[in-house]
Design a protein around this motif. Structure first.
Motif, PDB file in Angstrom:
ATOM      1  N   THR A  92       0.835  -1.218   0.000  1.00 27.95           N
ATOM      2  CA  THR A  92       0.000   0.000   0.000  1.00 27.95           C
ATOM      3  C   THR A  92       0.859   1.254   0.000  1.00 27.95           C
ATOM      4  O   THR A  92       0.528   2.232  -0.673  1.00 27.95           O
ATOM      5  N   VAL A  96       1.046   4.375  -2.836  1.00 31.69           N
ATOM      6  CA  VAL A  96       1.064   5.834  -2.606  1.00 31.69           C
ATOM      7  C   VAL A  96       2.128   6.465  -3.516  1.00 31.69           C
ATOM      8  O   VAL A  96       1.870   7.441  -4.224  1.00 31.69           O
ATOM      9  N   ILE A 126      -2.177  15.193   0.091  1.00 30.56           N
ATOM     10  CA  ILE A 126      -1.269  14.047  -0.073  1.00 30.56           C
ATOM     11  C   ILE A 126      -0.054  14.233   0.847  1.00 30.56           C
ATOM     12  O   ILE A 126       0.336  13.302   1.569  1.00 30.56           O
ATOM     13  N   VAL A 130       1.091  11.718   3.902  1.00 29.86           N
ATOM     14  CA  VAL A 130       2.362  10.975   4.015  1.00 29.86           C
ATOM     15  C   VAL A 130       3.144  11.404   5.254  1.00 29.86           C
ATOM     16  O   VAL A 130       3.861  10.602   5.855  1.00 29.86           O
ATOM     17  N   GLU A 160      -8.516  12.021   3.886  1.00 24.29           N
ATOM     18  CA  GLU A 160      -9.049  11.306   2.722  1.00 24.29           C
ATOM     19  C   GLU A 160     -10.492  11.745   2.429  1.00 24.29           C
ATOM     20  O   GLU A 160     -10.870  11.931   1.275  1.00 24.29           O
ATOM     21  N   ALA A 197      -4.131   8.657  -4.614  1.00 26.01           N
ATOM     22  CA  ALA A 197      -2.967   8.718  -3.700  1.00 26.01           C
ATOM     23  C   ALA A 197      -3.434   8.891  -2.249  1.00 26.01           C
ATOM     24  O   ALA A 197      -2.891   8.260  -1.334  1.00 26.01           O
ATOM     25  N   THR A 198      -4.475   9.713  -2.034  1.00 27.78           N
ATOM     26  CA  THR A 198      -4.991   9.885  -0.661  1.00 27.78           C
ATOM     27  C   THR A 198      -5.708   8.612  -0.195  1.00 27.78           C
ATOM     28  O   THR A 198      -5.628   8.256   0.980  1.00 27.78           O
ATOM     29  N   LYS A 200      -4.844   5.605  -0.997  1.00 27.16           N
ATOM     30  CA  LYS A 200      -3.786   4.648  -0.674  1.00 27.16           C
ATOM     31  C   LYS A 200      -3.131   4.983   0.670  1.00 27.16           C
ATOM     32  O   LYS A 200      -2.694   4.078   1.393  1.00 27.16           O
ATOM     33  N   CYS A 201      -3.069   6.275   1.016  1.00 23.19           N
ATOM     34  CA  CYS A 201      -2.596   6.661   2.358  1.00 23.19           C
ATOM     35  C   CYS A 201      -3.522   6.064   3.407  1.00 23.19           C
ATOM     36  O   CYS A 201      -3.071   5.539   4.433  1.00 23.19           O
ATOM     37  N   SER A 204      -2.940   2.366   3.773  1.00 21.39           N
ATOM     38  CA  SER A 204      -1.734   2.139   4.591  1.00 21.39           C
ATOM     39  C   SER A 204      -2.051   2.327   6.067  1.00 21.39           C
ATOM     40  O   SER A 204      -1.625   1.521   6.909  1.00 21.39           O
TER      41      SER A 204
END
Length: 216
Positions: A92, A96, A126, A130, A160, A197-198, A200-201, A204
Motif C-alpha cells: 500500500t 502511494v 497528499i 504521508v 481522505e 494517492a490519498t 492509498k494513504c 496504509s
C-alpha cells in the motif's frame, strides 16, 4: 514459556531490518509529497520538468526499498509482526508512491499550463497524509506511544474524506466549464490520480491500525 521468550529475544536483531526499511519508505514518501507540492506551485516549465524527474527518481528508490522488504520477508524466519501485514503495508505504501508519480507524470505529459486550486489542494492533502504515515511508522518500532499512531490514522482518515469532497467538486466544475472532451479527460485523470494517492494513504493507515490492534 517466559524463558523461551527471553531466548527468542536474545536472537532477534536489536535494530530489526523491517523497521528501518519502512522508515526509509516513509521518509521517501514525504520527500515525494514535498516535491509534488513544489511542482504544482511553480509556473516555470523547466523547474516543473526537474521536479517531475526528481519524483521519478524517488519512485524508483521506493521500488528498490519495497523489493528489499519482500526479499527480507522471504529470508527472515522471525518478523516483528504478521508476514501478511508486512506484505500489505509495503504494497500500500508503494501504491502511494506510484500515484504521486502518476499525478506528476500526467501533469507533465498532458502539458497542464494552468494548475488550479483543486490540484494544489489535493497535493497538500497528499503531503499531509504521508507526513502522518511517517509519524505512525516511526512509532511502530517500540509501540510505546500508541496514541501517536491512532491519532495519525484518524487524521489520515479525515484527510481522505476532505480529498473526496475536493475531488467531487473539481469533477462537477470540470463538467460545467470544460467543453473540450480531450481536456476534460486529461483533467479528470489528473484529479483521479491525486485522489487515489490519498485513498492509498488511508489503506496504509488501515494496515497500521490492524498491526497495533494485534500487538497492543
Amino acid at each position: 514459556m517466559g524463558g523461551f521468550n527471553s531466548i527468542v529475544k536474545l536472537f532477534m536483531p536489536k535494530d530489526r531490518v523491517f523497521y528501518s526499511l519502512f522508515e526509509d519508505v516513509a521518509a521517501n514518501l514525504v520527500e515525494m509529497g514535498k516535491v509534488l507540492n513544489e511542482l504544482v506551485n511553480t509556473n516555470d516549465a523547466s523547474t516543473r520538468k526537474d521536479k517531475v524527474n526528481l519524483i521519478e527518481r524517488l519512485e524508483h528508490k521506493n521500488d528498490d526499498l519495497t523489493h528489499r522488504i519482500f526479499v527480507e520477508l522471504g529470508q527472515n524466519f522471525i518478523t516483528p509482526f504478521d508476514r501478511e501485514d508486512i506484505h500489505y503495508l509495503a504494497a500500500t505504501l508503494d501504491d502511494v508512491a506510484d500515484y504521486i508519480h502518476g499525478s506528476a507524470k500526467r501533469l507533465d505529459i498532458y502539458k497542464v499550463h494552468e494548475i488550479n486550486d483543486s490540484i494544489r489542494k489535493l497535493s497538500e492533502l497528499i503531503l499531509a497524509g504521508v507526513e502522518e504515515l511517517h509519524h505512525a511508522i516511526h512509532e511502530l518500532r517500540n509501540m510505546k506511544n500508541m496514541r501517536v499512531i491512532t491519532d495519525a490514522c484518524v487524521r489520515i482518515n479525515s484527510l481522505e474524506n476532505h480529498a473526496d469532497d475536493i475531488y467531487d467538486r473539481a469533477i462537477a466544475d470540470l463538467f460545467d466549464s470544460e467543453s473540450n472532451a480531450a481536456e476534460l479527460i486529461k483533467m479528470r485523470e489528473i484529479y483521479q490520480a491525486l485522489e487515489i494517492a490519498t485513498d492509498k494513504c488511508e489503506d496504509s493507515a488501515n494496515v497500521i491500525e490492524t498491526i497495533i490492534i494485534k500487538y497492543a
